[in-house]
Design an enzyme around this catalytic site. Structure first.
Site, PDB file in Angstrom:
ATOM      1  N   ARG A 119       0.375  -1.256  -0.184  1.00  0.00           N
ATOM      2  CA  ARG A 119      -0.119  -0.332  -0.187  1.00  0.00           C
ATOM      3  C   ARG A 119       0.882   1.187  -0.045  1.00  0.00           C
ATOM      4  NH1 ARG A 119      -1.974   1.275   4.611  1.00  0.00           N
ATOM      5  NH2 ARG A 119      -2.681  -0.398   5.639  1.00  0.00           N
TER       6      ARG A 119
ATOM      7  N   TYR B 141     -15.685  17.481 -15.642  1.00  0.00           N
ATOM      8  CA  TYR B 141     -16.207  16.355 -15.085  1.00  0.00           C
ATOM      9  C   TYR B 141     -17.721  16.373 -14.435  1.00  0.00           C
ATOM     10  CZ  TYR B 141     -16.059  11.449 -14.321  1.00  0.00           C
ATOM     11  OH  TYR B 141     -16.600  10.327 -14.223  1.00  0.00           O
TER      12      TYR B 141
ATOM     13  N   ASP C  64      -6.076  20.047 -13.911  1.00  0.00           N
ATOM     14  CA  ASP C  64      -6.501  18.748 -14.478  1.00  0.00           C
ATOM     15  C   ASP C  64      -6.871  18.523 -15.477  1.00  0.00           C
ATOM     16  OD1 ASP C  64      -7.952  16.197 -14.876  1.00  0.00           O
ATOM     17  OD2 ASP C  64      -9.515  16.220 -13.579  1.00  0.00           O
TER      18      ASP C  64
ATOM     19  N   LYS D 256      -7.769   7.355 -19.019  1.00  0.00           N
ATOM     20  CA  LYS D 256      -8.095   7.704 -21.003  1.00  0.00           C
ATOM     21  C   LYS D 256      -6.490   7.889 -21.475  1.00  0.00           C
ATOM     22  CE  LYS D 256     -11.736   8.607 -18.578  1.00  0.00           C
ATOM     23  NZ  LYS D 256     -11.855   8.781 -17.532  1.00  0.00           N
TER      24      LYS D 256
HETATM   25  O1  P1T Z   1     -13.018   7.834 -14.674  1.00  0.00           O
HETATM   26  P1  P1T Z   1     -11.830   8.458 -13.369  1.00  0.00           P
HETATM   27  O2  P1T Z   1     -10.149   7.396 -13.552  1.00  0.00           O
HETATM   28  O3  P1T Z   1     -11.632   7.928 -11.748  1.00  0.00           O
HETATM   29  O4  P1T Z   1     -11.451   9.940 -13.123  1.00  0.00           O
HETATM   30  C1  P1T Z   1     -12.224  10.595 -13.058  1.00  0.00           C
HETATM   31  C2  P1T Z   1     -12.035  11.717 -14.121  1.00  0.00           C
HETATM   32  C3  P1T Z   1     -10.851  13.200 -13.460  1.00  0.00           C
HETATM   33  N1  P1T Z   1     -10.819  14.522 -14.569  1.00  0.00           N
HETATM   34  C4  P1T Z   1     -11.586  13.889 -16.028  1.00  0.00           C
HETATM   35  C5  P1T Z   1     -11.208  15.831 -17.206  1.00  0.00           C
HETATM   36  C6  P1T Z   1     -12.315  13.161 -15.721  1.00  0.00           C
HETATM   37  O5  P1T Z   1     -12.791  12.716 -17.453  1.00  0.00           O
HETATM   38  C7  P1T Z   1     -12.440  12.009 -15.410  1.00  0.00           C
HETATM   39  C8  P1T Z   1     -13.487  10.837 -15.772  1.00  0.00           C
HETATM   40  N2  P1T Z   1     -14.465  10.826 -17.406  1.00  0.00           N
HETATM   41  C9  P1T Z   1     -14.437  10.284 -17.656  1.00  0.00           C
HETATM   42  C10 P1T Z   1     -14.909   8.973 -17.555  1.00  0.00           C
HETATM   43  C11 P1T Z   1     -15.526  10.535 -18.815  1.00  0.00           C
HETATM   44  O6  P1T Z   1     -16.036  10.026 -19.906  1.00  0.00           O
HETATM   45  O7  P1T Z   1     -15.564  11.972 -19.051  1.00  0.00           O
END
Ligand code: P1T
Length: 379
Positions: free
Chosen positions: A46, A98, A170, A195
Site C-alpha cells: 500500500r 467532469y 486536471d 484515458k
Molecule cells: O474515471 P476516473 O479515472 O476516476 O477519472 C475521473 C476523471 C477526472 N477528470 C477528468 C477530466 C475526467 O474526464 C475523469 C473521468 N471522465 C470520464 C469517465 C468521462 O467519460 O468523461
C-alpha cells in the site's frame, strides 16, 4: 531529453535482479526484512511497490515535475487532494468540468463544511473576485470536459501565487504531450490515467504530480493512510501505454482536426466545439499553452433537439457509445445523461452543457473511416 524519448525511457531501469528491460509486475503485498526496519526500501505494497514506483517516476518526468503519486482512479487522486482541506475552507472551480468532480465536490466534501464556487473561468477577474482568507484551492480543468473551453493556466497561477493559494490543474484531456501545467505555474497536476495516458481502455487509474517536497509528503501520507492505491498489474499497463503516448497523441490530434473540420462544414451541424478552430473563443490561449489541440470534440445538431442527438448516437458504428475517452478506439457519448448526469440540469445549462450535446473522443483509426461513420450517423 525530448518528449518521445522520455515517454519510453523515463523512470524505468532494467530490473536489477534479472536485467528484464520491462519493469516486472511486482505482484506482492509485502517484503521480507532482515531485521525490523532493515529492508530494501519496500515494506508493504500500500505504501510502496516497485512497479508503482517506476510509473510514478515516469509520470513525474513527463509532467516536468519532481514527484508522482498513483491512485486507484482519477477520482481517488481528486479525493486525495481534497483531503488537504479542512472544514471552513473554500475552493474556486471552473463551472464546466467532469461530472464526477462536481459530484465529489458537492455531494461529499460540501457536507464536511467545504465551500465550492463554480465560475466561468474565461473571466479571470471573476476568479479573483471570489478569493477571501478561506480560499485554499483554485481548480481548473483545461480543455474542459465536455465543452472544450480553454482556461489560461499561467493567468490562474499568477492569481493563485498572489494570494498564496494552490492551483490544481486536471490535465486529463491534454496530457503532458500537449501541455505541462507545472511549467505554467500550477502547483498540482492531476490525471485520470484511465484515458489518454494508459490509452487502451483497459485500466482505471489516477495520478498526482507535484514539485514541492512538503506537498508531496502530505499527499503521500494521505495516499498511504487512506489506501486508494493501484495494483502492480494496472501500473504495468499504464507504463506500457505511456511508451506510445506521443505517437498516439499525434494521431489523435490529426484525426481530431479532420473530424472537427468535417463537422464544421456539415449542413446539419449547428456548432462544433474544438479549441483548434481560429474562431474558438479561447483559441489564442490554446495556441499559447498547448502544442496541438487534441482529439476531443463536442457538437450540437441543428434544431438543438435531444432526440436527434440520441438517434445519431445510436447510429454510430465505429464511434462506440460509451463513457470514458482517450483510448485508441473512437467513442461517442451523451454528457447530459452519461458522464455529466450528476450535475443538475440548471447548473449544466449555466455552463452551456445542453441536452443535445454530443461528445466525441476521436481515436487513432483511419480518419476516412471515422468520417464515413459520421456521414452515415448524422445523415
Ligand atoms: O474515471 P476516473 O479515472 O476516476 O477519472 C475521473 C476523471 C477526472 N477528470 C477528468 C477530466 C475526467 O474526464 C475523469 C473521468 N471522465 C470520464 C469517465 C468521462 O467519460 O468523461
Amino acid at each position: 531529453m525530448k518528449f518521445g524519448t522520455k515517454a519510453i525511457h523515463a523512470g524505468v531501469e532494467p530490473d536489477p535482479s534479472t536485467g528484464a528491460i520491462m519493469t516486472p509486475i511486482y505482484q506482492t503485498s509485502t517484503y521480507v526484512q532482515k531485521s525490523p526496519g532493515d529492508h530494501k526500501g519496500y515494506e508493504y505494497s500500500r505504501t510502496h511497490n516497485p512497479t508503482r514506483t517506476a510509473l510514478q517516476n515516469a509520470l513525474a518526468a513527463l509532467e516536468n515535475g519532481k514527484h508522482g503519486l498513483c491512485f486507484a482512479s482519477g477520482m481517488a487522486a481528486i479525493d486525495t487532494i481534497l483531503k488537504l482541506l479542512k472544514s471552513g475552507d473554500e475552493v474556486i472551480s471552473t463551472n464546466d468540468l467532469y461530472g464526477g468532480s462536481y459530484r465529489i465536490f458537492t455531494k461529499i466534501y460540501q457536507d464536511y463544511g467545504i465551500k465550492f464556487h463554480f465560475v466561468n473561468m474565461n473571466d479571470l477577474g471573476s476568479v479573483e473576485a471570489l478569493i477571501n482568507d478561506k480560499t485554499r484551492l483554485i481548480w481548473v480543468e483545461t480543455p474542459t470536459n465536455p465543452l472544450l473551453n480553454i482556461i489560461d493556466i499561467a493567468g490562474c497561477a499568477a492569481i493563485a501565487k498572489k494570494h498564496n493559494i494552490l492551483l490544481v490543474a486536471d490535465n486529463t484531456f491534454a496530457t503532458p504531450y500537449l501541455q505541462t501545467p507545472l511549467d505554467l505555474g500550477a502547483d498540482i497536476v492531476i490525471h485520470s490515467l484511465t484515458k489518454y495516458m494508459a490509452g487502451h481502455s483497459d485500466v482505471v487509474m489516477g495520478a498526482i504530480i507535484v514539485n514541492d517536497d512538503e506537498l508531496k509528503d502530505r499527499l503521500a501520507f494521505i495516499q498511504n493512510a487512506c489506501g486508494a492505491t493501484p495494483g502492480p498489474q494496472d501500473c504495468f499497463l499504464v507504463l506500457r501505454g505511456l511508451k506510445t503516448l506521443h505517437i498516439r497523441m499525434e494521431r489523435h490530434c490529426q484525426n481530431g482536426r479532420k473530424v472537427a473540420e468535417y463537422l464544421k462544414k456539415h449542413p446539419k451541424v449547428e456548432k462544433v466545439l474544438w479549441p483548434g478552430f481560429e474562431d474558438h473563443k479561447n483559441h489564442h490561449i490554446a495556441k499559447a499553452q498547448m502544442n496541438d489541440f487534441g482529439g476531443m470534440i463536442s457538437f450540437v445538431l441543428k434544431g438543438d433537439r435531444m432526440e436527434d442527438a440520441i438517434k445519431t448516437l445510436e447510429r454510430f458504428q465505429y464511434f462506440a457509445l460509451a463513457e470514458s475517452l482517450g483510448g485508441v478506439e473512437s467513442l461517442c457519448g451523451h454528457p447530459a445523461t452519461m458522464t455529466h448526469a450528476s450535475i443538475p440540469g440548471v447548473e449544466r445549462m449555466k455552463g452551456g452543457l445542453s441536452d443535445s450535446l454530443i461528445r466525441l473522443s476521436v481515436g487513432i483509426e483511419d480518419a476516412e473511416d471515422l468520417i464515413a461513420d459520421l456521414e452515415q450517423a448524422i445523415g
